[in-house]
Write a protein that holds these residues in place. Structure first.
Motif, mmCIF file in Angstrom:
data_model
loop_
_atom_site.group_PDB
_atom_site.id
_atom_site.type_symbol
_atom_site.label_atom_id
_atom_site.label_comp_id
_atom_site.label_asym_id
_atom_site.label_seq_id
_atom_site.Cartn_x
_atom_site.Cartn_y
_atom_site.Cartn_z
ATOM 1 N N UNK A 197 0.817 -1.234 0.000
ATOM 2 C CA UNK A 197 0.000 0.000 0.000
ATOM 3 C C UNK A 197 0.838 1.266 0.000
ATOM 4 N N UNK A 198 1.982 1.243 -0.666
ATOM 5 C CA UNK A 198 2.809 2.451 -0.762
ATOM 6 C C UNK A 198 3.317 2.557 -2.200
ATOM 7 N N UNK A 199 2.632 3.380 -2.999
ATOM 8 C CA UNK A 199 2.954 3.484 -4.421
ATOM 9 C C UNK A 199 4.342 4.055 -4.661
ATOM 10 N N UNK A 205 11.245 0.527 -5.864
ATOM 11 C CA UNK A 205 11.672 -0.871 -5.911
ATOM 12 C C UNK A 205 11.650 -1.392 -7.345
ATOM 13 N N UNK A 206 10.629 -1.021 -8.106
ATOM 14 C CA UNK A 206 10.548 -1.474 -9.497
ATOM 15 C C UNK A 206 11.704 -0.927 -10.321
ATOM 16 N N UNK A 240 3.871 -5.035 -6.257
ATOM 17 C CA UNK A 240 4.478 -4.016 -7.113
ATOM 18 C C UNK A 240 3.577 -3.618 -8.276
ATOM 19 N N UNK A 241 2.727 -4.530 -8.757
ATOM 20 C CA UNK A 241 1.963 -4.276 -9.981
ATOM 21 C C UNK A 241 0.501 -3.916 -9.738
ATOM 22 N N UNK A 242 -0.082 -4.403 -8.654
ATOM 23 C CA UNK A 242 -1.520 -4.209 -8.465
ATOM 24 C C UNK A 242 -1.814 -2.736 -8.186
ATOM 25 N N UNK A 243 -2.757 -2.200 -8.979
ATOM 26 C CA UNK A 243 -3.192 -0.799 -8.838
ATOM 27 C C UNK A 243 -2.043 0.193 -8.990
ATOM 28 N N UNK A 244 -1.012 -0.174 -9.746
ATOM 29 C CA UNK A 244 0.127 0.724 -9.981
ATOM 30 C C UNK A 244 0.377 0.779 -11.488
ATOM 31 N N UNK A 245 -0.239 1.740 -12.143
ATOM 32 C CA UNK A 245 -0.162 1.828 -13.606
ATOM 33 C C UNK A 245 1.257 2.092 -14.087
ATOM 34 N N UNK A 246 2.020 2.858 -13.327
ATOM 35 C CA UNK A 246 3.399 3.146 -13.726
ATOM 36 C C UNK A 246 4.235 1.865 -13.764
#
Length: 942
Positions: A197-199, A205-206, A240-246
């Motif tokens: 829960x921290x975009x 990290x990505x 890392x991917x869920x709800x993170x469009x970037x």
């Protein structure tokens, strides 16, 4: 040391101190001891007591332990003990045997309280990050565990501290590259807690190459066959991917989708799946769904869908979909995954339509899935997944909708009945005894008609044979008949949603529906039957809003039999229902039980679209209708006036444009004329200046006249020079053209030479190839000639041997003549034998001569064979024939010689019988040996 023995439980001289007193003494020892060994022993003792006396150690020793971490960093052993002690105090991961029955809540509170105390000073977390950088196992591993525990207890606060600390996230990313698997695996768990829960942290990290490292770990561990480490990596990837469009875009642009394909390479033997493999594959499918979720931006989802098709991931998922022996939950999740991979993507939908199940004969995958959907023995979750897959296949896919509806039309139905089509399965499910099959088939057929007026009209052609002897009934009327028979609630809801979708915005379908006079009162009376959450009102209002002719009639029925207020109240009751709200949240049909399967997501959109229009239309009166008609007329008149003025304005605009163009051309011409005038004025001024200069130089009128003539001469000279220059220019131009012509000719000659050289080169290459081929052929022929020569020489040697044997026979016959002269009969016989032998010898000689002649002819042929290749080939065949004949002749000679030997042996036998002494070579040799033996005996006797 006695004190430490008491602490550690060893024998002591006095009474045992209590736990709190021991901890206090150990804390004093840590704080006051000057020797590192004493402090280390005290911290080790605190570690051993920290699990049993967690509260006491946490309250009394935490400050001292943090001080040890700050001051004694040179000794890794004491640092490790201190970190382990803090972990035991803060962590709630206690063993079951140490937990009391009523302790879990207290334990959670205790861990969060100690965590809050620890992170109150942000320097403590920063110190912990620096310790995690240490390579020493005894420092790094407990540091990782302690930081993970802090994130579990106070996640957002610790995340914020790490985020603002310099290179905080980068330090933790190095854990994935540690060669020690324990630290690497715990590092994955740490990053799981860090990225929740921290975009912002997820992006860091990505971009720290986390995707590459995690995919490498999954590959090393064996993909879906790996252990719990693969599960942890997949959970981190989901964070890392869920709800993170970037991050999703970065994952796609980095070509990481292609690396997901080996995850789904399932073998033919699908029996005996381990629980861990099922879990891993389930998480992998969920990760694919994260990338193509309908909640993502449409552009991002579309690009991921295309990438999955091009890399073969969709094909691999369809292989699992049609495989046998796959666990039920994996099959269900695979169907849901394929659904979202093809949803709204025409290319993927076309591919899915072409997939066939491995059956005999092969059937389309859509048909096989629909068979499972209308089969009441299949699991409920699987049937919902198949319905979702069918909906996604038809979503924004007019081509697929047409193919499904075409299987229901009379012209395309298979008369032989060998294959079952999708339309037949939907009709079968629509009218089966299972209410769940009725609902699923109705919703699936409604999606085939969604936003497609052409197919709504074509579906009116479908006729059904209800019973033998009765005329066929249209599909529309049969749906209404089932509704009037009082079927189950679920069946009625499904059929009504189908009819609402079918009749909305399709006046022809409404006409067919109202053609039966029983349908209008049925629709209007249906809402008065009770408070069921049924979309009866939507059905009536869809027909009403789509067919203006029957407005008044329907409105009167609603007012008389239901009432406006009651109708609107029941209409609002649908949208307020809990099941309606759940269905409106997401496209996937997810129900906790079959009883909750009531509303479809697309139907909720339709109700929301029509609800306002319907409520507004219900309250309209006849006067309002007249006013609306008047307003429409005035608007039409106003529109006509506006269109007239628009035409006038367009014509004026065109005239203005033409005038502007003319003004522009005139202004340009005016500017050109002004430029010429200024040039002429300047030329005139120059001529005046020249004239004044000449006038000043000459000074007199006569001289002026002379000078004027001179100027004319000068001007004449200038004109002649100009003409000469022009002539020279013309000559040079001619020369230039001549030179260009010569150059063209030379270029053509060069091109011809190049082409001729190329032809010569090709001819030379062909001649060289032909020569090489002929040389190779000649070499082969020469080899064959050498072989023939050797054969001839061997034959000549055999012939010479035969001649020698004949000579020996003649000598033997000559030696036998005096012995045969004693008797006349013997002489006659011997003369006859001699005659025969002479004849045979003559024949042999003639044959030898023939062979020698043939040998000479062969030599001649061999000498002449090198002339041409064709002659050599012919002579080769001839020589082979002659050699064959010579072989035959040699065989004949050998046979004759054998006969002669037999005859000679027979003659010798006869001579011996007649008493004529005949000496053989063997007898002669044995006789000589006998004589020698007799001489030796006589010498011995002497």
């Amino acid at each position: 040391m006695n004190f430490l023995r008491g602490v550690m439980g060893g024998p002591s001289a006095g009474p045992q101190p209590s736990g709190a007193e021991t901890i206090q003494k150990l804390c004093d020892r840590v704080a006051s001891s000057t020797l590192l060994d004493d402090r280390r022993d005290a911290v080790r003792a605190l570690k051993s007591l920290s699990k049993k006396y967690r509260l006491e150690v946490g309250i009394q020793a935490m400050e001292h332990l943090i001080h040890v971490l700050q001051t004694d960093r040179s000794d890794s052993e004491i640092i490790g003990y201190a970190l382990d002690t803090l972990y035991n105090v803060i962590s709630n991961d206690l063993e079951e045997e140490e937990q009391e029955e009523n302790s879990p809540k207290q334990v959670d509170d205790l861990g969060s309280q100690f965590t809050e105390i620890f992170i109150k000073q942000q320097e403590n977390v920063t110190l912990l990050l620096t310790l995690v950088e240490e390579f020493d196992f005894h420092v790094r591993w407990p540091g990782v565990k302690l930081l993970t525990s802090l994130l579990k207890q106070q996640g957002p606060q610790v995340q914020q501290i790490i985020l603002v600390s310099p290179m905080g996230v980068s330090r933790l990313m190095d854990l994935l590259a540690d060669s020690r698997e324990v630290i690497r695996n715990d590092g994955v768990l740490l990053l799981q807690q860090l990225t929740k829960s921290n975009a912002a942290i997820q992006k860091i990290v990505a971009f720290e190459n986390a995707f590459e490292r995690l995919l490498d770990i999954i590959t090393e561990e064996g993909n879906s066959d790996g252990g719990i480490v693969v599960e942890d990596c997949l959970l981190l990837l989901q964070n890392l991917l869920k709800n993170n469009n970037s991050n999703q875009n970065f994952f796609k642009e980095g070509s990481y989708i292609q690396r997901m394909k080996p995850w789904f390479e399932v073998g033919d033997d699908n029996c005996g799946w381990s629980a861990q493999k099922v879990t891993n594959l389930h998480l992998m499918l969920q990760l694919v769904r994260v990338l193509v979720s309908p909640t993502n931006p449409p552009g991002a989802t579309s690009s991921c869908q295309k990438a999955m098709f091009h890399c073969g991931l969709l094909q691999q998922l369809c292989t699992i979909l049609m495989a046998t022996g796959v666990p039920a939950d994996i099959l269900t999740e695979t169907i849901n995954t394929v659904s979202e991979v093809i949803r709204g993507c025409q290319m993927n939908q076309d591919y899915f339509a072409s997939v066939n199940a491995p059956s005999n004969p092969p059937r389309p995958a859509i048909v096989v899935l629909l068979m499972s959907m209308v089969n009441e023995r299949q699991p409920f979750v699987l049937r919902c997944a198949v319905l979702y897959c069918f909906q996604c296949f038809l979503y924004k896919n007019q081509k697929g909708q047409g193919e499904i509806v075409s299987t229901l039309l009379p012209s395309t139905i298979d008369a032989t009945g060998n294959s079952v089509s999708a339309g037949q399965l939907l009709c079968g499910g629509l009218f089966s005894t299972d209410s769940l099959s009725n609902w699923c088939a109705a919703v699936a057929l409604a999606h085939a008609l969604q936003e497609n007026a052409t197919l709504k009209e074509q579906l009116l052609r479908v006729q059904l044979a209800t019973s033998i002897g009765n005329p066929p009934v249209s599909l529309l009327q049969q749906c209404t008949n089932i509704l009037s028979q009082g079927s189950k609630v679920q069946t009625r809801v499904g059929l009504l949603m189908l009819l609402c979708t079918w009749l909305s915005n399709c006046s022809i379908a409404v006409t067919h529906f109202l053609h039966n006079p029983a349908n209008v009162p049925f629709v209007s009376l249906a809402p008065a039957r009770g408070g069921e959450p049924l979309p009866w009102q939507s059905l009536g209002l869809c027909t009403w809003t789509s067919h203006n002719i029957k407005e008044d009639k329907l409105k009167q029925l609603i007012e008389k039999r239901i009432g406006r207020e009651n109708f609107i109240e029941k209409l609002g009751f649908i949208s307020k229902h809990e099941l309606y709200s759940r269905a409106a949240q997401k496209p996937q049909p997810s129900f906790s039980s079959p009883d909750h399967m009531m509303f479809d997501h697309e139907f909720t959109k339709l109700v929301k679209e029509l609800e306002g229009v319907i409520s507004k239309a219900i309250y309209k009166s006849s006067e309002e209708d007249k006013k609306e008609e008047e307003v429409k007329k005035t608007l039409e008149q106003h529109d006509n006036i506006v269109t007239h003025y628009k035409k006038v304005i367009r014509e004026q605009d065109q005239e203005l444009e033409e005038l502007k163009q003319r003004v522009n051309t005139l202004t340009s011409q005016n500017e050109q004329l002004q430029a010429t005038v200024t040039q002429q004025v300047s030329q005139i001024q120059q001529h005046k200046d020249q004239y004044n200069l000449l006038k000043v130089q000459l000074g007199k009128d006569t001289q002026h006249h002379n000078s004027h003539s001179d100027t004319f001469q000068m001007n004449g000279i200038q004109v002649e020079e100009v003409s000469k220059l022009r002539d020279e220019l013309e000559e040079w131009k001619n020369k230039h053209e001549v030179l260009q012509g010569q150059l063209r000719e030379k270029d053509s000659v060069i091109e011809k030479l190049k082409s001729s050289q190329l032809e010569i080169g090709t001819t030379e290459q062909s001649s060289e190839t032909s020569k090489s081929g002929s040389l190779e052929h000649n070499n082969e022929l020469q080899k064959e000639l050498e072989m023939l020569r050797t054969q001839v020489q061997l034959q000549a040697a055999e012939i010479s041997k035969l001649q020698m044997e004949n000579q020996k026979l003649q000598v033997m016959n000559a030696g036998a003549d005096p012995a045969l002269g004693d008797s006349g009969a013997v002489a006659a016989n011997s003369s006859e034998l001699e005659g025969r032998l002479e004849q045979e010898i003559k024949e042999l000689k003639s044959e030898v001569k023939a062979l020698s002649e043939e040998k000479e002819s062969l030599k001649q042929h061999l000498d002449s064979s090198s002339s041409t290749v064709a002659i050599l080939q012919d002579e080769k065949s001839k020589l082979q024939q002659e050699v064959a004949e010579s072989k035959k002749e040699q065989d004949d000679l050998l046979v004759l010689l054998a006969d002669q030997d037999q005859k000679l042996s027979a003659l010798k036998i006869k001579l011996k019988d007649l008493g004529v002494p005949v000496e053989d070579e063997d007898d002669i040799e044995s006789g000589d040996q006998g004589d020698e033996d007799e001489d030796g005996d006589e010498e011995e006797q002497d």
